[in-house]
Write a protein that holds these residues in place. Structure first.
Motif, mmCIF file in Angstrom:
data_model
loop_
_atom_site.group_PDB
_atom_site.id
_atom_site.type_symbol
_atom_site.label_atom_id
_atom_site.label_comp_id
_atom_site.label_asym_id
_atom_site.label_seq_id
_atom_site.Cartn_x
_atom_site.Cartn_y
_atom_site.Cartn_z
ATOM 1 N N GLY A 293 -15.622 33.495 -38.994
ATOM 2 C CA GLY A 293 -14.946 32.452 -38.233
ATOM 3 C C GLY A 293 -14.484 32.999 -36.900
ATOM 4 N N ALA A 294 -14.061 32.113 -36.034
ATOM 5 C CA ALA A 294 -13.600 32.524 -34.708
ATOM 6 C C ALA A 294 -12.481 33.549 -34.831
ATOM 7 N N GLY A 295 -12.619 34.629 -34.080
ATOM 8 C CA GLY A 295 -11.623 35.692 -34.063
ATOM 9 C C GLY A 295 -11.778 36.735 -35.139
ATOM 10 N N ILE A 296 -12.783 36.572 -36.007
ATOM 11 C CA ILE A 296 -12.966 37.498 -37.142
ATOM 12 C C ILE A 296 -14.385 38.045 -37.125
ATOM 13 N N THR A 297 -14.504 39.367 -37.067
ATOM 14 C CA THR A 297 -15.830 39.999 -37.155
ATOM 15 C C THR A 297 -15.745 41.189 -38.090
ATOM 16 N N ASP A 298 -16.890 41.587 -38.602
ATOM 17 C CA ASP A 298 -16.934 42.751 -39.488
ATOM 18 C C ASP A 298 -18.298 43.392 -39.404
ATOM 19 N N GLN A 299 -18.371 44.644 -39.863
ATOM 20 C CA GLN A 299 -19.604 45.407 -39.770
ATOM 21 C C GLN A 299 -20.517 45.123 -40.941
ATOM 22 N N GLY A 300 -21.813 45.163 -40.655
ATOM 23 C CA GLY A 300 -22.808 45.065 -41.701
ATOM 24 C C GLY A 300 -23.347 46.422 -42.066
ATOM 25 N N GLU A 301 -24.642 46.465 -42.343
ATOM 26 C CA GLU A 301 -25.287 47.687 -42.826
ATOM 27 C C GLU A 301 -25.535 48.697 -41.710
ATOM 28 N N VAL A 302 -25.874 48.213 -40.497
ATOM 29 C CA VAL A 302 -26.266 49.104 -39.397
ATOM 30 C C VAL A 302 -25.511 48.762 -38.121
ATOM 31 N N PRO A 303 -24.194 48.954 -38.054
ATOM 32 C CA PRO A 303 -23.410 48.485 -36.903
ATOM 33 C C PRO A 303 -23.367 49.436 -35.707
ATOM 34 N N ASN A 304 -23.759 50.699 -35.898
ATOM 35 C CA ASN A 304 -23.563 51.691 -34.835
ATOM 36 C C ASN A 304 -24.377 51.350 -33.590
ATOM 37 N N GLY A 305 -23.702 51.404 -32.428
ATOM 38 C CA GLY A 305 -24.358 51.120 -31.157
ATOM 39 C C GLY A 305 -24.255 49.667 -30.729
ATOM 40 N N TYR A 306 -23.607 48.855 -31.543
ATOM 41 C CA TYR A 306 -23.495 47.420 -31.258
ATOM 42 C C TYR A 306 -22.032 46.970 -31.372
ATOM 43 N N ASN A 307 -21.656 46.050 -30.470
ATOM 44 C CA ASN A 307 -20.356 45.402 -30.562
ATOM 45 C C ASN A 307 -20.551 43.893 -30.591
ATOM 46 N N VAL A 308 -19.619 43.214 -31.237
ATOM 47 C CA VAL A 308 -19.655 41.755 -31.269
ATOM 48 C C VAL A 308 -18.256 41.211 -31.037
ATOM 49 N N SER A 309 -18.197 39.947 -30.701
ATOM 50 C CA SER A 309 -16.935 39.227 -30.599
ATOM 51 C C SER A 309 -17.197 37.781 -30.979
ATOM 52 N N ARG A 310 -16.165 37.068 -31.353
ATOM 53 C CA ARG A 310 -16.329 35.653 -31.738
ATOM 54 C C ARG A 310 -15.108 34.901 -31.216
ATOM 55 N N SER A 311 -15.165 34.565 -29.946
ATOM 56 C CA SER A 311 -14.041 33.867 -29.336
ATOM 57 C C SER A 311 -14.096 32.367 -29.594
ATOM 58 N N THR A 312 -15.267 31.842 -29.896
ATOM 59 C CA THR A 312 -15.417 30.427 -30.228
ATOM 60 C C THR A 312 -16.255 30.302 -31.496
ATOM 61 N N THR A 313 -16.203 29.137 -32.128
ATOM 62 C CA THR A 313 -17.027 28.902 -33.311
ATOM 63 C C THR A 313 -18.512 28.914 -32.956
ATOM 64 N N GLU A 314 -18.829 28.457 -31.740
ATOM 65 C CA GLU A 314 -20.226 28.241 -31.379
ATOM 66 C C GLU A 314 -20.977 29.512 -31.010
ATOM 67 N N ASP A 315 -20.285 30.503 -30.433
ATOM 68 C CA ASP A 315 -20.978 31.635 -29.810
ATOM 69 C C ASP A 315 -20.693 32.956 -30.519
ATOM 70 N N PHE A 316 -21.715 33.792 -30.599
ATOM 71 C CA PHE A 316 -21.566 35.084 -31.257
ATOM 72 C C PHE A 316 -22.456 36.092 -30.535
ATOM 73 N N PRO A 317 -22.011 36.609 -29.391
ATOM 74 C CA PRO A 317 -22.842 37.543 -28.628
ATOM 75 C C PRO A 317 -22.870 38.945 -29.230
ATOM 76 N N LEU A 318 -23.995 39.603 -29.044
ATOM 77 C CA LEU A 318 -24.192 40.984 -29.517
ATOM 78 C C LEU A 318 -24.354 41.878 -28.293
ATOM 79 N N ARG A 319 -23.526 42.898 -28.190
ATOM 80 C CA ARG A 319 -23.544 43.772 -27.019
ATOM 81 C C ARG A 319 -24.082 45.149 -27.360
#
Lengths: 115, 112
Positions: free
Chosen positions: A51-77
């Motif tokens: 949900g918005a404001g909540i993120t967590d790591q999966g199996e291979v998270p190293n080298g990637y960041n995410v954020s979830r400021s809105t319900t609609e968008d989930f960018p991967l950096r």
């Protein structure tokens, strides 16, 4: 509904460059996730959000960041791209992920090459 | 840990039945899925089965689940050229919101 959209479709980066892969959904889904697909490896979960404001790591998270400021968008950096991050990236969303079955809808993918 | 295994290739003649097999290790799996991926496209959910079911049929697709052996299969009747794709088995466990665990995918090749 457009479903799950991803941009760009293709990207070539040099080692050390940064970029953001965009993912958006218009289905009011709470759960969103990022997978990477490599030949002979299936799909592996990178990060997810329940949900918005909540993120967590999966199996291979190293080298990637995410954020979830809105319900609609989930960018991967990717902060500093490496050749090992050459892959096809899929974003997915579902109404929820816990308990009962909720179909995950996948975007068309972003094909990333890091030189 | 969780592990989902599939054979990498299956070749069948057009009109025959295709049977794609999958084994998984996590006995707490709640739902098991079959996804289809056509070249250059994302994944499309074909069907799923709840872990307390043995069989599910949907038109040309039949899913069989042997929970004791942790074995899942997808049967496609009257295989057509449009069925040529990669088929992924995936499991969802009951513990936490951590997405799906996918097998490596089976390439289904249709011979004329």
């Amino acid at each position: 509904n457009a479903g799950v959209t991803q941009t760009p479709k293709f990207q070539v980066l040099k080692t050390g460059q940064s970029m953001t892969l965009q993912c958006a959904q218009d289905m009011n889904h709470e759960y969103m996730s990022w997978y990477r697909q490599d030949p002979g490896m299936g799909l592996r979960l990178i990060h997810y959000s329940v949900g918005a404001g909540i993120t967590d790591q999966g199996e291979v998270p190293n080298g990637y960041n995410v954020s979830r400021s809105t319900t609609e968008d989930f960018p991967l950096r990717l902060l500093s791209a490496a050749p090992s991050q050459t892959s096809v990236y899929f974003c997915a969303s579902s109404y929820s992920s816990v308990g009962t079955h909720n179909e995950q809808f996948f975007g068309p993918g972003t094909r990333l090459t890091v030189l | 840990g969780e592990d989902v295994e599939q054979s990498l290739f299956l070749s069948v003649r057009e009109g025959d039945s295709s049977v794609i097999n999958c084994t998984y290790t996590d006995s707490s799996s709640t739902y098991l899925y079959w996804y289809k991926q056509e070249p250059g496209a994302g994944l499309q959910l074909l069907t799923y089965i709840f872990s307390n079911m043995d069989m599910k049929q949907d038109q040309r697709l039949t899913v069989l689940l042997n929970k004791k052996d942790k074995h899942l299969s997808l049967r496609i009747a009257d295989t057509q050229t449009g069925d040529s794709a990669i088929y992924f088995c995936a499991e969802k466990t009951g513990g936490g919101a951590d997405g799906l665990t996918f097998g490596k995918g089976t390439h289904l090749i249709i011979q004329p």
